[in-house]
Design a protein around this motif. Structure first.
Motif, mmCIF file in Angstrom:
data_model
loop_
_atom_site.group_PDB
_atom_site.id
_atom_site.type_symbol
_atom_site.label_atom_id
_atom_site.label_comp_id
_atom_site.label_asym_id
_atom_site.label_seq_id
_atom_site.Cartn_x
_atom_site.Cartn_y
_atom_site.Cartn_z
ATOM 1 N N GLU A 1 0.815 -1.202 0.000
ATOM 2 C CA GLU A 1 0.000 0.000 0.000
ATOM 3 C C GLU A 1 0.858 1.266 0.000
ATOM 4 O O GLU A 1 0.486 2.281 -0.603
ATOM 5 N N CYS B 1 1.615 2.343 -3.366
ATOM 6 C CA CYS B 1 0.441 2.968 -3.979
ATOM 7 C C CYS B 1 0.343 4.437 -3.558
ATOM 8 O O CYS B 1 0.084 5.320 -4.382
ATOM 9 N N ASP B 2 0.582 4.706 -2.268
ATOM 10 C CA ASP B 2 0.529 6.081 -1.776
ATOM 11 C C ASP B 2 1.600 6.939 -2.435
ATOM 12 O O ASP B 2 1.360 8.110 -2.788
ATOM 13 N N ILE C 1 0.526 7.928 -5.897
ATOM 14 C CA ILE C 1 -0.503 8.963 -5.885
ATOM 15 C C ILE C 1 0.127 10.330 -5.656
ATOM 16 O O ILE C 1 -0.246 11.328 -6.303
ATOM 17 N N LYS D 1 -6.691 6.844 -4.314
ATOM 18 C CA LYS D 1 -6.828 5.397 -4.205
ATOM 19 C C LYS D 1 -8.304 5.035 -4.319
ATOM 20 O O LYS D 1 -9.149 5.731 -3.781
ATOM 21 N N HIS E 1 -3.580 -2.808 -4.436
ATOM 22 C CA HIS E 1 -4.067 -1.454 -4.170
ATOM 23 C C HIS E 1 -3.999 -0.649 -5.458
ATOM 24 O O HIS E 1 -2.938 -0.527 -6.074
ATOM 25 N N GLN E 2 -5.118 -0.070 -5.872
ATOM 26 C CA GLN E 2 -5.207 0.597 -7.164
ATOM 27 C C GLN E 2 -5.113 2.102 -7.004
ATOM 28 O O GLN E 2 -5.806 2.711 -6.169
ATOM 29 N N ALA E 3 -4.232 2.706 -7.820
ATOM 30 C CA ALA E 3 -4.076 4.161 -7.872
ATOM 31 C C ALA E 3 -4.576 4.651 -9.211
ATOM 32 O O ALA E 3 -4.266 4.061 -10.253
#
Length: 311
Positions: free
Chosen positions: A247, A250-251, A254, A266, A275-277
């Motif tokens: 995750e 992912c952050d 972003i 997210k 985890h999708q961005a």
């Protein structure tokens, strides 16, 4: 003129080829034979013979020569007559005349023509490609004597009396049944294993198909181009920038996208635990498609459109 060449051609198609003032070539079909002495198999064939008594001109040979050499029927007959005279002169001088692929001619003491056919050519078209074959001797008697000698030491005959006195035959029968049942069980196990394998393969194929459907994009060439200027962050059309197992990654993605001016966020975890961005989310499909076109052209060719209603 090579008369024997034309005769040879006709022997493939006809059973009788007459040579005027000379004699007739006859063919007889012979079935396949076996020479028990040499263990040789001979295919079916046409046996060629010669009859000096048949000298009538039936026109077959002359017509064939006329057709091949593009001459008249009369001219063909003249050529045949000249060739026959030459052949007879050689025979009178005691020479042997050879007709290639047909046989040899010679005069005997009585002044009669003696013909010895050749066995190199088979004029039977049905047997084309078949050749003689030599088989090794099958020594059946030797094997029979060997078995008889073994039976003298170990009797193999099973009678009702021997079944009673030899109970191990009963156990052998039981063992045979057990082996048969075991084979059926093994066969069923093998079939079940195949079905299980097929089911797993089907599930894997379905999973891959879902992934392809999830990544499906629309036709980007049929819609008008508009400037990317979106403020809304709600909607079911999401331009995916990436999916991450961790995750924190992912952050980080972003934050990078926000630094470039995108309304990144997210949108949760997909069915594969990633985890999708997304670059942004849109309520209108046309807005999303045009934004995706711009992103793919200027920023990320791997971006794709996800249509999903968020909770």
């Amino acid at each position: 003129m090579q008369l024997e060449t034309y005769i040879s051609d006709l022997l493939y198609r006809y059973e009788c080829v007459n040579v005027p003032e000379f004699g007739a070539f006859l063919t007889q079909k012979i079935s396949a034979t076996i020479d028990e002495t040499t263990h040789t198999f001979y295919p079916p064939k046409k046996m060629v013979s010669f009859n000096e008594q048949i000298q009538k001109n039936d026109g077959l040979l002359a017509n064939y020569i006329a057709d091949v050499e593009h001459i008249s029927f009369e001219a063909a007959n003249e050529k045949i007559a000249k060739r026959v005279q030459v052949i007879k002169s050689f025979l009178i001088q005691g020479e042997t005349v050879n007709f290639k692929n047909i046989g040899d001619f010679v005069f005997n003491k009585e002044g009669k023509i003696v013909f010895e056919p050749t066995y190199k050519v088979n004029y039977l078209t049905d047997a084309f490609g078949l050749t003689q074959m030599v088989s090794p001797n099958v020594t059946r008697e030797i094997h029979k004597e060997t078995v008889e000698n073994i039976e003298k030491v170990i009797p193999l005959t099973i009678t009702s009396e021997k079944r009673k006195s030899r109970p191990y035959f009963k156990y052998a029968a039981v063992a045979l049944v057990a082996l048969t049942l075991g084979g059926l069980v093994a066969s069923n196990y093998y079939v079940n294993a195949i079905e299980t394998h097929n089911q797993l393969a089907q599930e894997e194929a379905t999973k891959q198909l879902d992934a392809k459907i999830q990544q499906a994009t629309f036709n980007l060439n049929t819609l008008p181009t508009i400037t990317l200027n979106v403020k809304k962050q709600t909607g079911n059309y999401h331009i995916v920038a990436g999916a991450f197992r961790v995750e924190e990654n992912c952050d980080t993605k972003i934050e990078q996208l926000k630094a470039l001016g995108f309304k990144a966020r997210k949108i949760g975890v997909n069915k594969y635990g990633l985890h999708q961005a997304v670059y942004a989310s849109y309520e209108d499909r046309n807005d999303a498609i045009n934004a995706l076109r711009t992103i793919k052209a200027e920023h990320n060719k791997e971006a794709w459109l996800l249509v999903k209603e968020l909770d």
